[in-house]
Design an enzyme around this catalytic site. Structure first.
Site, PDB file in Angstrom:
ATOM      1  N   CYS A 295       2.599   2.187   3.272  1.00 38.33           N
ATOM      2  CA  CYS A 295       3.761   1.358   3.610  1.00 38.33           C
ATOM      3  C   CYS A 295       5.040   1.989   3.055  1.00 38.33           C
ATOM      4  O   CYS A 295       6.060   2.105   3.742  1.00 38.33           O
ATOM      5  CB  CYS A 295       3.598  -0.043   3.044  1.00 38.33           C
TER       6      CYS A 295
ATOM      7  N   ASP B 196      17.209  21.412 -31.787  1.00 39.58           N
ATOM      8  CA  ASP B 196      18.485  21.555 -32.471  1.00 39.58           C
ATOM      9  C   ASP B 196      18.266  21.120 -33.924  1.00 39.58           C
ATOM     10  O   ASP B 196      17.340  20.353 -34.210  1.00 39.58           O
ATOM     11  CB  ASP B 196      19.535  20.673 -31.803  1.00 39.58           C
TER      12      ASP B 196
ATOM     13  N   CYS C 123       0.851  -1.197   0.000  1.00 44.09           N
ATOM     14  CA  CYS C 123       0.000   0.000   0.000  1.00 44.09           C
ATOM     15  C   CYS C 123       0.882   1.241   0.000  1.00 44.09           C
ATOM     16  O   CYS C 123       2.048   1.181   0.403  1.00 44.09           O
ATOM     17  CB  CYS C 123      -0.948   0.014   1.203  1.00 44.09           C
TER      18      CYS C 123
END
Length: 781
Positions: free
Chosen positions: A91, A464, A88
């Site tokens: 946790c 670029d 979870c």
């Protein structure tokens, strides 16, 4: 005496390549007497030290630099563990918070989808055992990190047994056998509830109250007032919700697992003329391996003999096989779909392209988006606040208004359950991680949620030119010859360039070979770096190159029609002259990629405020390329520092800027932009180090795809957050007057968590966009 520059290998081991260790090394080098500047390139593992030779000798500096590298590698540890019992968001947050409090820990990150804990710490201040002990005191297990995840089917066994006892308990309770039903409910609680209660106990010990504490209080409170069926149901549904959440997270794990499994375990290696099976992990650079049709290529290398079609979808996300011939690069985990080939190994398995991609994706899971970090910080304060509010809901009516204890305790417990922040906490990480998994499967490597989130805010896309919008190679267009045939002029030019590897030389040589023109013998060749070449052919001195080279050799241009200006001069001109006269003019061009115009158009269609082309090429060539692909603005004749200034100006005037470059010469611009995107190609390792997002192929259409994915992620996150908060408010309004039962509250909490998880998992999306137009490919996620 002038200062000198010494270039050394960076003596950091492979586990100490993090940005923090690189900065530590720079700091140590800068403190050496006589050193004025230290620049480190982690991609090439070199350090350039500017020093005063009168203050420190080269040998002393070399020795001190090596000592500094060894010191950092020895002192600062980087460790990864696989975490067991992690199911979870609370946790993960709890582990991060507690491990960060260990003295000597500099950085800690927990990936919930991958169940990985990564820690950087000072070996002089703490030991590995202290970190392991701290995590185990929280109720979690640690083991050495492995790529293979644990099978999830075993997690369903206790939940299934608990559910069976719960169902039997309800049946016996309905039949009036209260003693039997109570026993069955108790067994269900012991099976599914003990892990939750255990986590709650550890959360109290670590002063990190989490959602397991809220659920445990609710279940114990329900039992205290005789509502054993409700208490057992609370713990069962909460455990079931966690398991379902874990199951959906495994979809994200699968994306990483498929990359890990891409490389084979063994290879057929030639040793003394015989073929021998050898573990891939033992392959060394220089080994020759045989790859048969249908086999996976065992290591990064190049084809020594043979030609075949190689499926590179594991790296690039493109399923169409590419033809590869002798001398071409190939990558571990790609599949040989044609003929037998022999490859020469160039990298060890741990340094392969696919291994680097796996590491990047795993690290991306550890870098949280700002919104995710905010929600997790909020939840740490939210949980104790909910406990306090629930206590007040019970105490105030009972003590101040004489309310019934059982009724108000039940309502307080219901509010406690429905207020759990599970859905809110998981709403953001599940969406971000699913999007990163989607991107990696499509050859777009995003180095963290912060960059995914920032990409969606972009207003300006700066490109670029050479190597990004164009392929970075010159292509032969045409030639004008004076007094000679075209083939004769081409033969002279190709003969002058036959030993060169410059892009101009390659273009001329390619055209000469295409026309099957024979080369001439050359004598006394001379190279003029940046200007051209000269040599003697048939007793006559010829010069090939820029106008300034021929001018210095006395070649007359007065009568030539090639002094063009403005936008007329779209091609690069290469001149050939001899004996004071112009012999020929070659027209070369670095054309934009085929998809460049479509990609720019797709970005504009997705509300990019401005697209800009930045180049060190001439203003005329830059303007021509910019006009062809349809950018808003083109600026040429730029140095790297000029690009940085333009990017900073655009950010102030318009908003967040994305810079797209090749990852080598554009490093300053990539760093200055809000998000740097590198055209990685299938082999430019430096691009993996310099940018925030790396394209595994040089396909510009990946950029609008990533932009669209980022925008969709933002929408899904907003949907999840709004849905989570709305559901909580509606259930709370039902809970205060007593319209909500405890088990319905748990079902609402679990249901909302699952719904936001499933909504976020939509971002894993289909990786296949075949059959769509380029614009549809870019915007379909």
């Amino acid at each position: 005496m002038k200062k000198r520059i010494l270039k050394l290998s960076v003596l950091l081991d492979s586990d100490s390549d993090c940005d923090r260790c690189v900065e530590r090394l720079k700091g140590l080098l800068a403190r050496i007497r006589g050193v004025s500047l230290a620049k480190i390139d982690p991609s090439s593992r070199t350090v350039a030290v500017t020093y005063d030779p009168q203050a420190v000798t080269m040998d002393t500096l070399d020795s001190l630099a090596r000592e500094a590298g060894v010191t950092i590698s020895t002192r600062f540890a980087h460790k990864r563990w696989a975490v067991t019992g992690l199911d979870c968001p609370d946790c993960a947050s709890k582990i991060e918070k507690n491990v960060s409090l260990v003295d000597g820990v500099f950085w800690v990150g927990v990936s919930l989808p991958l169940s990985i804990l990564e820690v950087e710490y000072d070996r002089e201040k703490t030991r590995e055992e202290e970190i392991v002990s701290r995590v185990r005191r929280l109720g979690y297990g640690l083991r050495d990190k492995k790529k293979e995840v644990q099978p999830g089917h075993r997690r369903w066994v206790p939940i299934s047994i608990s559910g069976m006892f719960l169902l039997l308990g309800f049946i016996s309770h309905h039949m009036g056998n209260l003693w039997l039903s109570g026993s069955l409910f108790l067994v269900s609680v012991l099976i599914s509830g003990l892990p939750t209660v255990r986590k709650a106990f550890y959360s109290l010990l670590s002063r990190s109250p989490d959602v397991s504490l809220l659920m445990s209080i609710s279940a114990v409170g329900a039992g205290a007032i005789g509502e054993w069926p409700e208490g057992a149901t609370v713990l069962f549904l909460f455990s079931l919700g966690n398991r379902l959440q874990f199951y959906t997270m495994e979809k994200t794990r699968h994306a990483i697992k498929s990359l890990v499994e891409a490389s084979p375990d063994e290879a057929m290696v030639e040793i003394d003329g015989a073929l021998v099976r050898k573990p891939v992990r033992d392959l060394l650079p220089g080994d020759t391996a045989l790859v048969r049709p249908g086999d996976k290529i065992p290591a990064d290398g190049e084809i020594a003999s043979g030609s075949s079609y190689i499926n590179e979808s594991t790296i690039t996300g493109e399923a169409t096989p590419r033809e590869k011939r002798a001398g071409d690069e190939v990558y571990a985990g790609t599949i040989n779909e044609g003929n037998p080939i022999r490859i020469i190994v160039r990298k060890k398995s741990k340094d392969s392209r696919v291994a680097r991609i796996v590491t990047l994706v795993e690290e991306a899971q550890l870098r949280k988006a700002p919104s995710q970090s905010f929600i997790e910080s909020f939840s740490r304060y939210y949980t104790p606040s909910v406990v306090l509010v629930s206590l007040l809901v019970f105490a105030v009516p009972v003590l101040a208004m004489g309310g019934e204890v059982r009724e108000w305790l039940y309502r307080a417990l219901t509010i406690l359950v429905i207020s759990c922040p599970c859905a809110l906490v998981i709403s953001i990480p599940v969406a971000v991680l699913a999007a990163i998994g989607n991107a990696s499967r499509n050859g777009i490597l995003i180095k963290g949620g912060v960059f995914l989130e920032e990409l969606g805010r972009a207003k300006v896309f700066a490109f670029d030119k050479t190597g990004t919008i164009t392929r970075g190679t010159s292509a032969f267009c045409s030639l004008d010859a004076f007094g000679r045939s075209e083939d004769d002029a081409l033969a002279l030019a190709a003969s002058l360039e036959k030993e060169s590897t410059h892009t101009v030389a390659k273009a001329i040589l390619h055209e000469a070979r295409h026309r099957k023109i024979e080369f001439r013998k050359t004598f006394d060749p001379v190279s003029y770096p940046g200007r051209g070449v000269s040599a003697t052919i048939d007793g006559e001195r010829f010069y090939l190159g820029k106008e300034e080279l021929l001018d210095s050799a006395g070649i007359c241009f007065d009568a030539s029609p090639f002094h063009l200006s403005g936008t007329e001069r779209k091609e690069n001109l290469v001149f050939l002259g001899s004996s004071g006269k112009l012999v020929a003019v070659f027209f070369l061009s670095d054309r934009p990629r085929e998809e460049a115009k479509t990609a720019v158009g797709a970005l504009s269609a997705m509300n990019a405020a401005r697209t800009v082309l930045l180049s060190g090429d001439t203003a005329e060539n830059t303007a021509s390329a910019g006009s062809e692909i349809g950018v808003s603005e083109s600026v040429g004749n730029l140095k790297p520092e000029d690009k940085v200034e333009i990017i900073e100006r655009l950010r102030k005037e318009i908003g967040p800027v994305v810079m797209v470059g090749d990852g080598i010469n554009d490093a300053p611009g990539l760093a200055a932009a809000n998000v740097g995107i590198a055209m990685g190609g299938a082999g430019t390792d430096v691009a993996l180090e310099t940018a925030d997002i790396v394209l595994a192929t040089d396909d510009l259409m990946k950029i609008p795809y990533a932009f669209s994915l980022s925008k969709k992620t933002k929408r899904v996150v907003l949907q999840n957050v709004v849905f989570s908060i709305t559901i909580k408010l509606l259930f709370l309004l039902m809970a205060f007057p007593g319209f909500l039962t405890l088990w319905v509250a748990v079902l609402g909490d679990v249901g909302s968590s699952l719904l936001v998880t499933l909504n976020g998992m939509r971002l894993l999306g289909p990786g296949d966009t075949d059959g769509k137009t380029p614009l549809q490919k870019a915007t379909r996620v």
